[in-house]
Design a protein around this motif. Structure first.
Motif, PDB file in Angstrom:
ATOM      1  N   GLY A  69     -56.366  46.772  -3.720  1.00 31.46           N
ATOM      2  CA  GLY A  69     -55.297  47.595  -4.282  1.00 31.46           C
ATOM      3  C   GLY A  69     -54.224  46.746  -4.952  1.00 31.46           C
ATOM      4  N   ILE A  70     -54.369  46.515  -6.236  1.00 29.54           N
ATOM      5  CA  ILE A  70     -53.392  45.741  -6.996  1.00 29.54           C
ATOM      6  C   ILE A  70     -52.738  46.664  -8.017  1.00 29.54           C
ATOM      7  CG2 ILE A  70     -53.038  43.761  -8.514  1.00 29.54           C
ATOM      8  CD1 ILE A  70     -55.494  42.509  -7.346  1.00 29.54           C
ATOM      9  N   PRO A  71     -51.440  46.895  -7.919  1.00 31.82           N
ATOM     10  CA  PRO A  71     -50.776  47.794  -8.872  1.00 31.82           C
ATOM     11  C   PRO A  71     -50.908  47.275 -10.305  1.00 31.82           C
ATOM     12  CG  PRO A  71     -49.348  47.317  -7.001  1.00 31.82           C
ATOM     13  CD  PRO A  71     -50.513  46.382  -6.907  1.00 31.82           C
ATOM     14  N   GLY A  72     -51.307  48.167 -11.197  1.00 33.29           N
ATOM     15  CA  GLY A  72     -51.323  47.851 -12.616  1.00 33.29           C
ATOM     16  C   GLY A  72     -52.437  46.935 -13.064  1.00 33.29           C
ATOM     17  N   PHE A  73     -53.465  46.704 -12.222  1.00 35.06           N
ATOM     18  CA  PHE A  73     -54.544  45.817 -12.648  1.00 35.06           C
ATOM     19  C   PHE A  73     -55.371  46.469 -13.751  1.00 35.06           C
ATOM     20  CE2 PHE A  73     -59.082  44.715 -12.357  1.00 35.06           C
ATOM     21  CZ  PHE A  73     -59.005  43.385 -12.748  1.00 35.06           C
ATOM     22  N   LYS A  74     -55.548  45.737 -14.844  1.00 30.00           N
ATOM     23  CA  LYS A  74     -56.391  46.219 -15.942  1.00 30.00           C
ATOM     24  C   LYS A  74     -56.817  45.046 -16.808  1.00 30.00           C
ATOM     25  CE  LYS A  74     -56.788  49.822 -19.458  1.00 30.00           C
ATOM     26  NZ  LYS A  74     -56.140  50.987 -20.105  1.00 30.00           N
ATOM     27  N   VAL A  75     -58.051  45.080 -17.235  1.00 28.50           N
ATOM     28  CA  VAL A  75     -58.571  44.092 -18.179  1.00 28.50           C
ATOM     29  C   VAL A  75     -59.269  44.820 -19.313  1.00 28.50           C
ATOM     30  CG1 VAL A  75     -60.228  42.222 -18.527  1.00 28.50           C
ATOM     31  CG2 VAL A  75     -58.858  42.280 -16.469  1.00 28.50           C
ATOM     32  N   ARG A  76     -58.977  44.389 -20.519  1.00 28.20           N
ATOM     33  CA  ARG A  76     -59.617  44.964 -21.710  1.00 28.20           C
ATOM     34  C   ARG A  76     -60.004  43.803 -22.627  1.00 28.20           C
ATOM     35  NH1 ARG A  76     -55.605  48.260 -24.098  1.00 28.20           N
ATOM     36  NH2 ARG A  76     -56.305  49.982 -22.781  1.00 28.20           N
ATOM     37  N   ALA A  77     -61.232  43.795 -23.100  1.00 25.47           N
ATOM     38  CA  ALA A  77     -61.675  42.706 -23.967  1.00 25.47           C
ATOM     39  C   ALA A  77     -62.633  43.233 -25.026  1.00 25.47           C
ATOM     40  CB  ALA A  77     -62.350  41.610 -23.161  1.00 25.47           C
ATOM     41  N   ALA A 110     -55.110  41.023 -20.202  1.00 19.82           N
ATOM     42  CA  ALA A 110     -55.145  41.194 -18.750  1.00 19.82           C
ATOM     43  C   ALA A 110     -53.766  41.602 -18.246  1.00 19.82           C
ATOM     44  CB  ALA A 110     -55.587  39.900 -18.069  1.00 19.82           C
ATOM     45  N   ARG A 111     -53.757  42.539 -17.302  1.00 17.56           N
ATOM     46  CA  ARG A 111     -52.515  42.987 -16.672  1.00 17.56           C
ATOM     47  C   ARG A 111     -52.701  42.989 -15.160  1.00 17.56           C
ATOM     48  NH1 ARG A 111     -50.970  48.370 -20.300  1.00 17.56           N
ATOM     49  NH2 ARG A 111     -50.920  47.304 -22.337  1.00 17.56           N
ATOM     50  N   ILE A 112     -51.661  42.548 -14.456  1.00 17.49           N
ATOM     51  CA  ILE A 112     -51.678  42.571 -13.006  1.00 17.49           C
ATOM     52  C   ILE A 112     -50.234  42.615 -12.523  1.00 17.49           C
ATOM     53  CG2 ILE A 112     -51.842  40.048 -12.920  1.00 17.49           C
ATOM     54  CD1 ILE A 112     -53.316  40.348 -10.272  1.00 17.49           C
ATOM     55  N   GLY A 113     -49.938  43.602 -11.673  1.00 16.93           N
ATOM     56  CA  GLY A 113     -48.551  43.793 -11.246  1.00 16.93           C
ATOM     57  C   GLY A 113     -47.671  44.050 -12.460  1.00 16.93           C
ATOM     58  N   GLY A 114     -46.602  43.320 -12.580  1.00 18.16           N
ATOM     59  CA  GLY A 114     -45.726  43.470 -13.745  1.00 18.16           C
ATOM     60  C   GLY A 114     -45.995  42.444 -14.828  1.00 18.16           C
ATOM     61  N   GLN A 115     -47.090  41.667 -14.712  1.00 15.43           N
ATOM     62  CA  GLN A 115     -47.402  40.640 -15.684  1.00 15.43           C
ATOM     63  C   GLN A 115     -48.514  41.099 -16.614  1.00 15.43           C
ATOM     64  OE1 GLN A 115     -47.672  36.533 -13.966  1.00 15.43           O
ATOM     65  NE2 GLN A 115     -47.603  37.633 -12.012  1.00 15.43           N
ATOM     66  N   SER A 116     -48.487  40.598 -17.848  1.00 19.28           N
ATOM     67  CA  SER A 116     -49.563  40.874 -18.789  1.00 19.28           C
ATOM     68  C   SER A 116     -49.663  39.718 -19.781  1.00 19.28           C
ATOM     69  CB  SER A 116     -49.327  42.183 -19.539  1.00 19.28           C
ATOM     70  OG  SER A 116     -48.187  42.088 -20.365  1.00 19.28           O
ATOM     71  N   SER A 153     -60.036  28.290 -26.077  1.00 21.84           N
ATOM     72  CA  SER A 153     -58.764  27.805 -25.533  1.00 21.84           C
ATOM     73  C   SER A 153     -58.636  28.194 -24.059  1.00 21.84           C
ATOM     74  CB  SER A 153     -57.587  28.362 -26.330  1.00 21.84           C
ATOM     75  OG  SER A 153     -57.457  29.755 -26.125  1.00 21.84           O
ATOM     76  N   TYR A 154     -57.995  27.318 -23.288  1.00 22.69           N
ATOM     77  CA  TYR A 154     -57.874  27.521 -21.851  1.00 22.69           C
ATOM     78  C   TYR A 154     -56.588  26.886 -21.357  1.00 22.69           C
ATOM     79  CZ  TYR A 154     -58.757  27.138 -16.832  1.00 22.69           C
ATOM     80  OH  TYR A 154     -58.652  27.222 -15.474  1.00 22.69           O
ATOM     81  N   LYS A 155     -55.903  27.591 -20.456  1.00 25.66           N
ATOM     82  CA  LYS A 155     -54.730  27.045 -19.792  1.00 25.66           C
ATOM     83  C   LYS A 155     -54.743  27.490 -18.344  1.00 25.66           C
ATOM     84  CE  LYS A 155     -49.678  26.663 -20.001  1.00 25.66           C
ATOM     85  NZ  LYS A 155     -48.443  27.100 -20.702  1.00 25.66           N
ATOM     86  N   SER A 156     -54.754  26.525 -17.446  1.00 24.03           N
ATOM     87  CA  SER A 156     -54.813  26.836 -16.024  1.00 24.03           C
ATOM     88  C   SER A 156     -53.645  27.728 -15.604  1.00 24.03           C
ATOM     89  CB  SER A 156     -54.782  25.534 -15.218  1.00 24.03           C
ATOM     90  OG  SER A 156     -54.750  25.796 -13.839  1.00 24.03           O
ATOM     91  N   GLY A 157     -53.950  28.785 -14.840  1.00 22.83           N
ATOM     92  CA  GLY A 157     -52.925  29.689 -14.345  1.00 22.83           C
ATOM     93  C   GLY A 157     -52.655  30.882 -15.222  1.00 22.83           C
ATOM     94  N   ASP A 158     -53.159  30.868 -16.491  1.00 21.17           N
ATOM     95  CA  ASP A 158     -52.954  32.029 -17.364  1.00 21.17           C
ATOM     96  C   ASP A 158     -53.794  33.210 -16.886  1.00 21.17           C
ATOM     97  OD1 ASP A 158     -51.207  30.633 -18.903  1.00 21.17           O
ATOM     98  OD2 ASP A 158     -52.377  30.727 -20.757  1.00 21.17           O
ATOM     99  N   LEU A 159     -53.302  34.420 -17.128  1.00 19.20           N
ATOM    100  CA  LEU A 159     -54.075  35.611 -16.808  1.00 19.20           C
ATOM    101  C   LEU A 159     -55.257  35.775 -17.740  1.00 19.20           C
ATOM    102  CD1 LEU A 159     -51.322  38.294 -16.088  1.00 19.20           C
ATOM    103  CD2 LEU A 159     -52.644  36.963 -14.451  1.00 19.20           C
ATOM    104  N   ALA A 160     -55.100  35.443 -19.015  1.00 14.11           N
ATOM    105  CA  ALA A 160     -56.145  35.616 -20.024  1.00 14.11           C
ATOM    106  C   ALA A 160     -56.475  34.270 -20.641  1.00 14.11           C
ATOM    107  CB  ALA A 160     -55.675  36.591 -21.106  1.00 14.11           C
TER     108      ALA A 160
END
Length: 295
Positions: A69-77, A110-116, A153-160
């Protein structure tokens, strides 16, 4: 093909849930990408394939397959992936040599909690060599080896993220049974040998996976049926040389699939697949379109 759709979310997303799974819950292979005619080589020449893929998920599962149960979790690609295939007309081990390369163009959010976070650009490039055999008018196969390179491209810790930041080797076997008026069946089986992501010192476990399609030729170039995928990690993930418990990912998908063969050298496939029984990853739906034509 690079998994542009199967959650190119970074390790930060899984870490935020307190779970582990093939780093970030994704894979270098876009599970479910292949469809009818996966294992049949065309005559010598150069061919182009265009894959179009859209994936959405708002559910994240733990190691037991229960929803987290994670509020606001969504991924679209969304990805558009051109693939070039070259059949040079060279015989190897009684079959036809084939080479290919694909380069996905990806947009992922990507969205999770209040982050996107949202990114777009080139994903990880895959190239490979194989040998195809025609065992008769209906049965065909290809054996090969693919290599996926960390070009996205890749950055450690990024959501996307657009890439996985590691190289992967994949032995491949694809088999097709083709019949314009009867049963059609396809399997594309691969085994991923993942290398270390040096930015996180994380190595995703080796993974068995297969794409499948089964249908019936109804005439006029049409085949109607079902398709999807199955995947299962065979090894635990490792970070800093230590095995991570409960880190294996698995899942499957099924949905309606169709093919149209023009009879003039080009054909189309389409599939809408629904993921089921996913463990340590996202669970959603994907649309796959594929067009094959001679260049």
């Amino acid at each position: 093909m690079k998994n542009a759709i199967h959650l190119l979310i970074g390790a930060g997303l899984i870490a935020a849930t307190g779970a582990h799974a093939s780093e970030g819950g994704g894979s270098v292979y876009p599970n479910g990408a292949e469809n009818f005619v996966a294992g049949a080589l065309p005559p010598p020449g150069i061919y182009g394939i265009a894959f179009v893929n859209h994936y959405e998920a708002n559910r994240l599962n733990d190691a037991a397959g229960r929803q987290i149960g994670i509020p606001g979790f969504k991924v679209r690609a969304t990805a558009i992936t051109p693939r070039v295939i070259w059949v040079p007309g060279v015989q190897v081990l009684g079959g036809d040599l084939v080479a290919h390369m694909l380069a996905p163009l990806v947009e992922v959010e990507a969205r999770i909690g209040g982050q996107s976070q949202k990114k777009s650009g080139l994903g990880d490039i895959t190239m490979g060599l194989g040998v195809g055999h025609h065992h008769g008018p209906n049965l065909h196969s290809i054996v090969g080896l693919d290599v996926t390179l960390p070009t996205g491209s890749y950055k450690s810790g990024d959501l996307a993220n657009l890439g996985r930041n590691y190289t992967a080797l994949e032995p491949v076997l694809a088999v097709s049974y083709i019949n314009s008026q009867g049963f059609n069946g396809d399997l594309r089986v691969g085994y991923l040998i993942n290398q270390v992501n040096k930015a996180t010192d994380y190595r995703s476990g080796q993974e068995f996976h297969l794409d499948y399609a089964a249908g019936w030729g109804v005439g006029s170039g049409w085949v109607l049926g079902l398709g999807g995928y199955y995947r299962k990690q065979t090894e635990l993930d490792r970070q800093a040389g230590v095995n991570l418990p409960n880190s294996k990912t698995s899942g499957m998908a099924i949905g309606p699939s169709i093919k149209y063969d023009s009879g003039r050298g080009w054909f189309l496939t389409a599939k809408w697949q629904f993921e089921k029984n996913v463990k340590n990853g996202s669970q959603g739906n994907a649309l796959w379109l594929r067009a094959v034509l001679p260049l």
